[in-house]
Design an enzyme around this catalytic site. Structure first.
Site, PDB file in Angstrom:
ATOM      1  N   GLY A  21       0.827  -1.200   0.000  1.00  0.00           N
ATOM      2  CA  GLY A  21       0.000   0.000   0.000  1.00  0.00           C
ATOM      3  C   GLY A  21       0.860   1.248   0.000  1.00  0.00           C
ATOM      4  O   GLY A  21       2.049   1.217  -0.338  1.00  0.00           O
ATOM      5  N   HIS A 247     -16.261   5.707  10.630  1.00  0.00           N
ATOM      6  CA  HIS A 247     -16.441   6.800   9.678  1.00  0.00           C
ATOM      7  C   HIS A 247     -17.919   7.160   9.653  1.00  0.00           C
ATOM      8  O   HIS A 247     -18.767   6.272   9.560  1.00  0.00           O
ATOM      9  CB  HIS A 247     -15.978   6.390   8.277  1.00  0.00           C
ATOM     10  CG  HIS A 247     -15.759   7.554   7.365  1.00  0.00           C
ATOM     11  ND1 HIS A 247     -16.799   8.317   6.882  1.00  0.00           N
ATOM     12  CD2 HIS A 247     -14.619   8.096   6.839  1.00  0.00           C
ATOM     13  CE1 HIS A 247     -16.310   9.279   6.111  1.00  0.00           C
ATOM     14  NE2 HIS A 247     -14.995   9.171   6.071  1.00  0.00           N
ATOM     15  N   ARG A 291     -14.406  13.028  13.143  1.00  0.00           N
ATOM     16  CA  ARG A 291     -15.234  11.871  12.822  1.00  0.00           C
ATOM     17  C   ARG A 291     -15.881  11.228  14.037  1.00  0.00           C
ATOM     18  O   ARG A 291     -17.025  10.785  13.969  1.00  0.00           O
ATOM     19  CB  ARG A 291     -14.392  10.842  12.060  1.00  0.00           C
ATOM     20  CG  ARG A 291     -14.015  11.323  10.677  1.00  0.00           C
ATOM     21  CD  ARG A 291     -13.063  10.369   9.993  1.00  0.00           C
ATOM     22  NE  ARG A 291     -12.749  10.852   8.646  1.00  0.00           N
ATOM     23  CZ  ARG A 291     -11.874  10.265   7.840  1.00  0.00           C
ATOM     24  NH1 ARG A 291     -11.220   9.194   8.243  1.00  0.00           N
ATOM     25  NH2 ARG A 291     -11.642  10.757   6.631  1.00  0.00           N
TER      26      ARG A 291
END
Length: 591
Positions: A21, A247, A291
């Site tokens: 990643g 989220h 969040r």
């Protein structure tokens, strides 16, 4: 090829990186361009790594859309972490942010542009100017596909630098010698089923998060916590695993992520009465509050009966007022996601959303260079030969709650920092430590148990039970009773896991074997998370404890350390001393 007692083939590299990643490929690029022989293992093709799903942007105080500086970014990150983040690491990250973004731009990253040619930036939740006075545009964006653009940019640069990619390979376990040093990994090639040793002078874990321990998750199916799982089995602690970010805007019923960039572009959350309810909870930042704050507010609206739909189990994300042209230009992926997963046209209809598990703030504890550390005699020692970066590592810049866009920033800053630290160590001039005769025994016994098991448990049954238990007992709001029951259930599932078996013993692309290996990683992450959560008697960041609704700075301004052996906990203090500026003292978080 050399071989050890177990007759496994051995391939040697200067560095082996597990995970392709953003953090893994940023580190590999730093090493490969310095002339080191680098191998990167990935369960999927590198550009399919989960970084590809990041949408909103990369946080950096460029000041292209409004006045900004790194010190304000640091304040927001410390405050966003609910004062559990280490302030030396946070200062380092925020200072380095503009450099790594401009560097990425020079690599060819296709950022959106302002009319004057500078990088386009949008507001994101929790990012403010002048210490919380007003929202600030700090997210450097490539439409709503920033992670996708980032991965492709880094992959192309790595190909140019001749990084060795081992695609569709899976690391099984770390190899540690009698001194505790890490000498590489035992890995399995999916295409052939061959098991071999990848020996390295330095090993970097960059495996991403473990969001698949929840049933409702924005995470890809590959996110099974492989790095923390391997670290736990090797005797290393996992830090702050009670802190998991929900989220606010996962598509209801699907879990697919709707970027915070939608609210950065002007999208608002509304309840069944058509009311913009975030004005009630965060009168200054409204929908751009952090969040954890927005997720709890949404959950409160639903619990008080103002949810939408026939079951009143979600709220709506409304971006119709933004205008179809802006949506198509700045949020094309969201338009597509709305069509495919919610059956709505976002230019004409609001999108049904609900808080969904998204990101782990905890992970393998490291220092500012990415070196893995563990407690010793009241202090800490470096685990030689091992680094952890990205979501699987805990530096800790996110503390109890991560701000949007700081994840991609974390990948870039500490991927580069770990690479630079390894290069400065003159790794090329060092030799490989000899492999001991029993070096691969942990991995081989691990595989042998799975291969020879005749137990009656199915992998998917146990995995689904883990996800259901975590969803029910370790959610947005937690209670002591819920979590203690969850601990009991997870411990029972750990016992059931020992009796899983699979009938297909073939070698070529045997997904049953892969899922059994992943299950062993899932359970380590689940145990660490729920045991750590049940022990923390306060509310802080993403850990909202109904029995202890206030933050307790006197007793709980400390990091949790969970050890697999004995399922035990230890603690260490938060580093509240920045590198060059004064400490940000804890204050109530208001927005």
């Amino acid at each position: 090829m050399a071989a050890i007692k177990q007759k496994l083939p051995v391939r040697r590299f200067d560095a082996v990186i597990v995970g392709a990643g953003g953090s893994g490929m940023r580190a590999s690029l730093q090493l490969a361009e310095a002339g080191l022989n680098v191998a990167v293992l990935s369960k999927v093709f590198p550009t399919r790594s989960h970084t590809v799903a990041a949408q909103g942007g990369i946080g950096a105080s460029l000041g292209n859309m409004s006045e900004d500086n790194w010190y304000w970014h640091m304040f927001d990150t410390v405050k966003g972490s609910d004062y559990l983040g280490d302030q030396d690491a946070i200062e380092f990250m925020c200072r380095e942010a503009p450099k790594v973004v401009y560097e990425l731009e020079h690599f060819g990253m296709p950022f959106d542009r302002n009319p004057d040619g500078t990088i386009y930036q949008r507001p994101i939740g929790g990012h403010t100017a002048n210490f919380g006075e007003k929202p600030v545009a700090r997210a450097c964006a490539a439409a709503d596909r920033t992670g996708h653009a980032l991965l492709h940019t880094l992959y192309q640069r790595n190909v140019q630098a001749r990084t060795h990619f081992f695609v569709e390979w899976m690391a099984i376990d770390l190899i540690r010698d009698q001194d505790g040093d890490v000498l590489g990994v035992v890995a399995l090639e999916m295409e052939t089923g061959e098991v071999l040793i990848l020996q390295a002078k330095t090993t970097i874990l960059a495996t991403g998060g473990a969001g698949r321990i929840w049933s409702a998750s924005t995470n890809a199916f590959i996110n099974t916590g492989d790095g923390p799982g391997m670290a736990a089995r090797a005797g290393l602690p996992l830090q702050d695993m009670e802190f998991w970010q929900f989220h606010p805007t996962g598509v209801s019923g699907a879990g697919v992520l709707i970027s915070e960039g939608v609210r950065g572009e002007g999208g608002i959350l509304i309840n069944a009465n058509g009311e913009r309810f975030m004005e009630r909870y965060a009168p200054t930042l409204k929908d751009l509050a952090p969040r954890d704050f927005v997720s709890r507010s949404m959950d409160q609206e639903i619990k008080e009966g103002r949810g939408c739909g026939p079951n009143k189990d979600h709220v709506l994300l409304d971006l119709r007022h933004i205008g179809a042209d802006t949506i198509k230009k700045r949020l094309p992926s969201i338009l597509e996601i709305g069509h495919k997963f919610a059956n709505v046209d976002a230019t004409r209809d609001a999108i049904p959303v609900v808080p969904t598990i998204h990101y782990q703030m905890g992970g393998i504890p490291t220092n500012i260079h990415g070196q893995v550390i563990m407690p010793k005699n009241g202090g800490q020692e470096i685990v030689n030969g091992l680094y952890a970066i990205g979501e699987c590592g805990c530096i800790s810049v996110h503390g109890a709650n991560r701000l949007g866009t700081n994840s991609l920033l974390d990948l870039l800053v500490f991927g580069k920092a770990s690479g630079e630290h390894i290069v400065r160590s003159k790794l090329k001039e060092k030799s490989h430590k000899p492999l001991s005769e029993d070096g691969a025994d942990l991995a081989l016994s691990h595989l042998a148990r799975l291969e020879t098991s005749t137990g009656s448990e199915r992998v998917q049954d146990v995995a689904n039970a883990i996800r259901s238990t975590m969803q029910q007992h370790c959610g947005v709001f937690r209670t002591d009773e819920l979590m203690q029951e969850g601990v009991r259930k997870i411990v029972e599932l750990d016992e059931r896991r020992k009796y899983v078996s699979f009938k297909d013993k073939s070698k070529v692309f045997n997904t049953a074997r892969m899922e059994a290996i992943e299950l062993d990683n899932l359970i380590e992450n689940a145990k660490a998370s729920i045991v750590s959560a049940a022990a923390r008697k306060e509310s802080r960041g993403a850990h909202a404890h109904r029995d202890f609704p206030e933050r307790d700075d006197a007793n709980w301004t400390k990091h949790t350390l969970w050890f697999a052996e004995g399922n035990r906990l230890d603690y260490k203090p938060v580093n509240t001393q920045p590198l060059t500026v004064e400490t940000f003292m804890p204050k109530a978080r208001t927005f």
